[in-house]
Design a protein around this motif. Structure first.
Motif, PDB file in Angstrom:
ATOM      1  N   ALA A  17       1.523 -62.504 -63.307  1.00 51.62           N
ATOM      2  CA  ALA A  17       1.837 -62.476 -61.932  1.00 51.62           C
ATOM      3  C   ALA A  17       3.252 -61.932 -61.702  1.00 51.62           C
ATOM      4  N   ILE A  18       3.970 -62.061 -62.593  1.00 49.23           N
ATOM      5  CA  ILE A  18       5.443 -61.183 -62.205  1.00 49.23           C
ATOM      6  C   ILE A  18       5.011 -59.839 -62.231  1.00 49.23           C
ATOM      7  N   MET A  19       4.433 -59.429 -63.188  1.00 43.91           N
ATOM      8  CA  MET A  19       4.077 -57.791 -63.489  1.00 43.91           C
ATOM      9  C   MET A  19       3.303 -57.260 -62.109  1.00 43.91           C
ATOM     10  N   VAL A  20       2.426 -57.789 -61.776  1.00 45.45           N
ATOM     11  CA  VAL A  20       1.761 -57.554 -60.557  1.00 45.45           C
ATOM     12  C   VAL A  20       2.741 -57.562 -59.313  1.00 45.45           C
ATOM     13  N   ASP A  21       3.268 -58.606 -58.830  1.00 52.30           N
ATOM     14  CA  ASP A  21       4.048 -58.916 -57.651  1.00 52.30           C
ATOM     15  C   ASP A  21       5.109 -57.756 -57.862  1.00 52.30           C
ATOM     16  N   ALA A  22       5.894 -57.618 -58.843  1.00 47.66           N
ATOM     17  CA  ALA A  22       6.815 -56.566 -58.968  1.00 47.66           C
ATOM     18  C   ALA A  22       6.503 -55.277 -59.009  1.00 47.66           C
ATOM     19  N   ARG A  23       5.413 -54.962 -59.518  1.00 48.81           N
ATOM     20  CA  ARG A  23       4.473 -53.512 -59.104  1.00 48.81           C
ATOM     21  C   ARG A  23       4.309 -53.424 -57.693  1.00 48.81           C
ATOM     22  N   HIS A  24       3.613 -54.119 -56.984  1.00 47.31           N
ATOM     23  CA  HIS A  24       3.605 -53.992 -55.638  1.00 47.31           C
ATOM     24  C   HIS A  24       4.766 -53.909 -54.748  1.00 47.31           C
ATOM     25  N   ALA A  25       5.494 -54.780 -54.840  1.00 52.87           N
ATOM     26  CA  ALA A  25       6.889 -54.777 -54.297  1.00 52.87           C
ATOM     27  C   ALA A  25       7.648 -53.557 -54.435  1.00 52.87           C
ATOM     28  N   SER A  26       7.518 -52.745 -55.363  1.00 53.11           N
ATOM     29  CA  SER A  26       8.418 -51.467 -56.158  1.00 53.11           C
ATOM     30  C   SER A  26       7.847 -50.221 -55.228  1.00 53.11           C
ATOM     31  N   VAL A  27       6.599 -50.520 -54.795  1.00 55.89           N
ATOM     32  CA  VAL A  27       6.072 -49.256 -53.976  1.00 55.89           C
ATOM     33  C   VAL A  27       6.712 -48.916 -53.053  1.00 55.89           C
ATOM     34  N   PRO A  28       7.048 -47.877 -52.601  1.00 54.79           N
ATOM     35  CA  PRO A  28       6.875 -46.636 -52.971  1.00 54.79           C
ATOM     36  C   PRO A  28       7.916 -46.107 -54.000  1.00 54.79           C
ATOM     37  N   ALA A  29       8.757 -46.659 -54.397  1.00 58.54           N
ATOM     38  CA  ALA A  29       9.817 -46.273 -55.702  1.00 58.54           C
ATOM     39  C   ALA A  29       8.772 -45.884 -56.810  1.00 58.54           C
ATOM     40  N   ILE A  30       7.939 -46.561 -56.956  1.00 57.36           N
ATOM     41  CA  ILE A  30       6.868 -46.336 -57.990  1.00 57.36           C
ATOM     42  C   ILE A  30       5.412 -46.013 -57.473  1.00 57.36           C
ATOM     43  N   PRO A  31       4.480 -45.512 -58.133  1.00 54.41           N
ATOM     44  CA  PRO A  31       3.348 -45.320 -57.706  1.00 54.41           C
ATOM     45  C   PRO A  31       2.433 -46.747 -57.580  1.00 54.41           C
ATOM     46  N   THR A  32       1.498 -46.794 -56.563  1.00 51.47           N
ATOM     47  CA  THR A  32       0.661 -47.870 -56.459  1.00 51.47           C
ATOM     48  C   THR A  32      -0.027 -48.190 -57.699  1.00 51.47           C
ATOM     49  N   PRO A  33      -0.271 -49.159 -58.382  1.00 48.75           N
ATOM     50  CA  PRO A  33      -0.941 -49.217 -59.593  1.00 48.75           C
ATOM     51  C   PRO A  33      -2.355 -48.743 -59.498  1.00 48.75           C
ATOM     52  N   VAL A  34      -2.844 -48.326 -60.700  1.00 54.17           N
ATOM     53  CA  VAL A  34      -4.190 -47.795 -60.691  1.00 54.17           C
ATOM     54  C   VAL A  34      -5.263 -48.680 -61.126  1.00 54.17           C
ATOM     55  N   HIS A  35      -4.753 -49.929 -61.532  1.00 56.50           N
ATOM     56  CA  HIS A  35      -5.544 -50.924 -62.143  1.00 56.50           C
ATOM     57  C   HIS A  35      -5.501 -52.074 -61.046  1.00 56.50           C
ATOM     58  N   SER A  36      -6.582 -52.822 -61.029  1.00 56.13           N
ATOM     59  CA  SER A  36      -6.659 -54.107 -59.998  1.00 56.13           C
ATOM     60  C   SER A  36      -5.842 -54.836 -60.618  1.00 56.13           C
TER      61      SER A  36
END
Length: 156
Positions: free
Chosen positions: A19-38
């Motif tokens: 959940a930390i990985m998922v939440d951090a990835r979403h919170a970091s957009v647009p500094a990083i690309p949107t995740p390609v996996h659900s």
């Protein structure tokens, strides 16, 4: 940060750590690309692959995981902090843990667009050794960093 403990992840940490990985990835957009996996794919991959094959460390405050770091031999594969806990030194503590347990140099990739991560890793002794124009799943330019442990002094 006081009250944060760094320890190896356990099987029962899978849901909270992913959940930390998922939440951090979403919170970091647009500094990083949107995740390609659900989100569900990431959670399943974390449970079935990451915990089974990698050295996973978590930063725990109270009863809650606030950060997760995934190591393989010579690599920091992933480092994510709960969005509301960034800037509190948890990432630095996890990186120091990786450096402590490393048997040699450590490498990692970060997206070129993630300038905050680049500054963070450079502050922790990582130097840029390569760049790509996007030969990753996301098709985005990235940078490979390397940290080399200091030479140990030999007493004569």
């Amino acid at each position: 940060m006081d009250g944060v403990n760094i320890r190896r992840a356990r099987w029962d940490d899978a849901d909270a750590a992913s959940a930390i990985m998922v939440d951090a990835r979403h919170a970091s957009v647009p500094a990083i690309p949107t995740p390609v996996h659900s989100d569900d794919q990431i959670r399943l991959w974390f449970r079935q692959v990451v915990l089974a094959q990698c050295d996973v460390w978590v930063a725990v405050h109270g009863a809650h995981i606030r950060g997760v770091m995934v190591l393989t031999t010579g690599w920091i594969e992933h480092l994510y902090i709960a969005p509301e806990w960034t800037g509190r030194g948890i990432g630095a503590r996890l990186v120091r843990q990786a450096q402590k347990v490393a048997v040699g140099p450590l490498e990692l990739w970060t997206f070129a667009s993630n300038t905050g991560a680049a500054r963070f890793y450079e502050r922790h002794g990582f130097v840029q050794v390569d760049r790509t124009d996007g030969d990753n799943e996301e098709g985005e330019p990235d940078i490979r960093y390397r940290w080399t442990p200091p030479q140990k002094r030999r007493d004569s």
